[in-house]
Design a protein around this motif. Structure first.
Motif, PDB file in Angstrom:
ATOM      1  N   UNK A  94       0.492  -1.395  -0.586  1.00  0.00           N
ATOM      2  CA  UNK A  94      -0.151   0.000   0.157  1.00  0.00           C
ATOM      3  C   UNK A  94       0.748   1.286   0.022  1.00  0.00           C
ATOM      4  N   UNK A  95       0.180   2.454  -0.233  1.00  0.00           N
ATOM      5  CA  UNK A  95       0.860   3.984  -0.969  1.00  0.00           C
ATOM      6  C   UNK A  95       0.040   4.790   0.324  1.00  0.00           C
ATOM      7  N   UNK A  96      -0.357   4.134   1.889  1.00  0.00           N
ATOM      8  CA  UNK A  96      -0.909   4.616   2.777  1.00  0.00           C
ATOM      9  C   UNK A  96      -1.379   6.065   2.429  1.00  0.00           C
ATOM     10  N   UNK A  97      -2.341   5.423   1.127  1.00  0.00           N
ATOM     11  CA  UNK A  97      -3.125   7.156   0.644  1.00  0.00           C
ATOM     12  C   UNK A  97      -2.719   8.373  -0.160  1.00  0.00           C
ATOM     13  N   UNK A  98      -1.077   8.222  -0.462  1.00  0.00           N
ATOM     14  CA  UNK A  98      -0.234   9.040  -0.481  1.00  0.00           C
ATOM     15  C   UNK A  98      -0.815   8.955  -2.591  1.00  0.00           C
ATOM     16  N   UNK A  99      -0.900  10.677  -3.047  1.00  0.00           N
ATOM     17  CA  UNK A  99      -0.936  10.099  -4.250  1.00  0.00           C
ATOM     18  C   UNK A  99      -0.007   9.759  -4.998  1.00  0.00           C
ATOM     19  N   UNK A 100      -0.809   9.614  -6.338  1.00  0.00           N
ATOM     20  CA  UNK A 100       0.048   8.996  -8.055  1.00  0.00           C
ATOM     21  C   UNK A 100       1.723   9.793  -7.709  1.00  0.00           C
ATOM     22  N   UNK A 101       2.012  11.028  -7.321  1.00  0.00           N
ATOM     23  CA  UNK A 101       3.003  11.825  -7.442  1.00  0.00           C
ATOM     24  C   UNK A 101       3.577  12.292  -6.514  1.00  0.00           C
ATOM     25  N   UNK A 102       2.940  11.221  -5.558  1.00  0.00           N
ATOM     26  CA  UNK A 102       4.322  10.991  -4.128  1.00  0.00           C
ATOM     27  C   UNK A 102       4.559   9.638  -3.515  1.00  0.00           C
ATOM     28  N   UNK A 103       3.899   9.024  -5.105  1.00  0.00           N
ATOM     29  CA  UNK A 103       4.301   7.536  -4.963  1.00  0.00           C
ATOM     30  C   UNK A 103       5.520   6.689  -5.857  1.00  0.00           C
ATOM     31  N   UNK A 104       6.501   6.551  -5.164  1.00  0.00           N
ATOM     32  CA  UNK A 104       7.736   5.752  -5.828  1.00  0.00           C
ATOM     33  C   UNK A 104       7.260   4.369  -6.775  1.00  0.00           C
ATOM     34  N   UNK A 105       7.037   4.182  -7.984  1.00  0.00           N
ATOM     35  CA  UNK A 105       7.711   3.241  -8.094  1.00  0.00           C
ATOM     36  C   UNK A 105       7.188   3.101  -9.448  1.00  0.00           C
TER      37      UNK A 105
END
Length: 323
Positions: A94-105
């Motif tokens: 999970x990315x813990x409700x971060x946005x796409x742009x704030x998510x690595x990968x």
């Protein structure tokens, strides 16, 4: 002298043999599926993904899929249920409700669920009204929580707070985090998740109310998998096939979809039953004003979803659209 000549000759023969071996045409290993129809290694998962989604599909090197968790789209449920259908060589984080742009990968290894906008906005409100987290966030504000016996009571007032119907002062302040009662800001949340690097629970600028939906669609099109909350079980079946090359889902005798998980998880978050049909039409139209971009994005995702379902049915040789 003779020994030196023999050594040179042997060395030359060895080099010729090595050159011949490296010049042989390279062959791709045939995919091997286990008895349950799932790929038996990370390499064959790569083969399956590219066969199903196209040669340009990206598969992460460490066989990791990243779940973009948009609040109130069945995210916690899918984070649990999605893992039940994963082969051993894949994992879902999970990315813990971060946005796409704030998510690595890479986006080609991302998974997301979208939800019908009216239902999504109502679910945000009830989360802020009833859930212990939502109550902690809003107790120091003027959040409309007078009638706790009626789940939709106060929803109209909450919606009007974020629109011009709530008065010019509320309109001017709706990019201030405190103006959303320190909980969720419903302005096109799903589209904002695709386009902003800030935390999408809130607005940091008034311009974020209506983000670029064309850009959001392009981002979404790069995703590995897009599920639909209103078709949760069907989404699980498609996800199972996408990650393994097989699905045990099928239409039962009663024309209902039988899903290959022990039990679909349903997270209620201490929220009583509620329905958008219990909300008056005027308030529903105001919700439409808050979610014009979300509606376009949802319709775009829905089109992609049904194309994927038909493709799964054709490739897997099963009927998933029951009834």
């Amino acid at each position: 002298m003779r020994r030196a000549t023999v050594r040179v000759a042997l060395f030359a023969l060895l080099m010729m043999a090595l050159f011949a071996l490296t010049s042989l045409p390279k062959t791709q290993p045939a995919p091997h599926f286990g008895a349950d129809g799932a790929p038996s290694s990370g390499r064959t998962i790569v083969w399956h993904v590219k066969r199903f989604f196209g040669a340009a599909a990206h598969v992460p090197k460490r066989s990791t899929l990243t779940f973009i968790h948009i609040p109130k789209t069945a995210g916690i449920s899918f984070a649990k249920d999605g893992r039940k259908v994963l082969p051993e060589t894949l994992r879902l984080v999970q990315n813990h409700e971060a946005s796409v742009l704030a998510t690595r990968g890479p986006r080609g290894a991302m998974v997301v669920f979208l939800r019908e906008p009216r239902r999504h906005v109502l679910s945000q409100f009830t989360m802020c009204k009833y859930n212990p987290w939502g109550q902690r966030q809003t107790n120091h504000t003027t959040f409309p929580r007078d009638d706790m016996a009626n789940a939709t009571a106060g929803f109209g007032e909450w919606v009007r707070h974020f629109t011009s119907a709530g008065g010019g002062e509320a309109r001017a302040l709706d990019y201030d985090p405190w103006s959303d009662y320190d909980c969720y800001n419903p302005w096109n949340m799903q589209t904002r998740y695709m386009t902003t690097s800030a935390h999408p629970h809130h607005l940091t600028d008034a311009s974020e109310r209506e983000p670029n939906v064309t850009r959001a669609m392009r981002v979404l099109d790069e995703f590995f998998f897009v599920g639909i909350t209103e078709f949760y079980e069907l989404s699980l079946c498609a996800f199972e096939y996408a990650v393994s090359g097989a699905t045990k889902c099928e239409c039962a005798a009663d024309h209902h979809l039988r899903v290959n998980v022990r039990k679909e998880t349903q997270e209620l978050h201490s929220i009583p039953p509620h329905s958008i049909e219990d909300v008056d039409e005027r308030t529903q139209l105001l919700v439409d004003d808050l979610t014009r971009q979300d509606r376009e994005l949802y319709d775009h995702a829905l089109s992609r979803f049904w194309t994927m379902i038909r493709k799964v049915e054709r490739h897997a040789g099963v009927k998933l659209q029951c009834g």
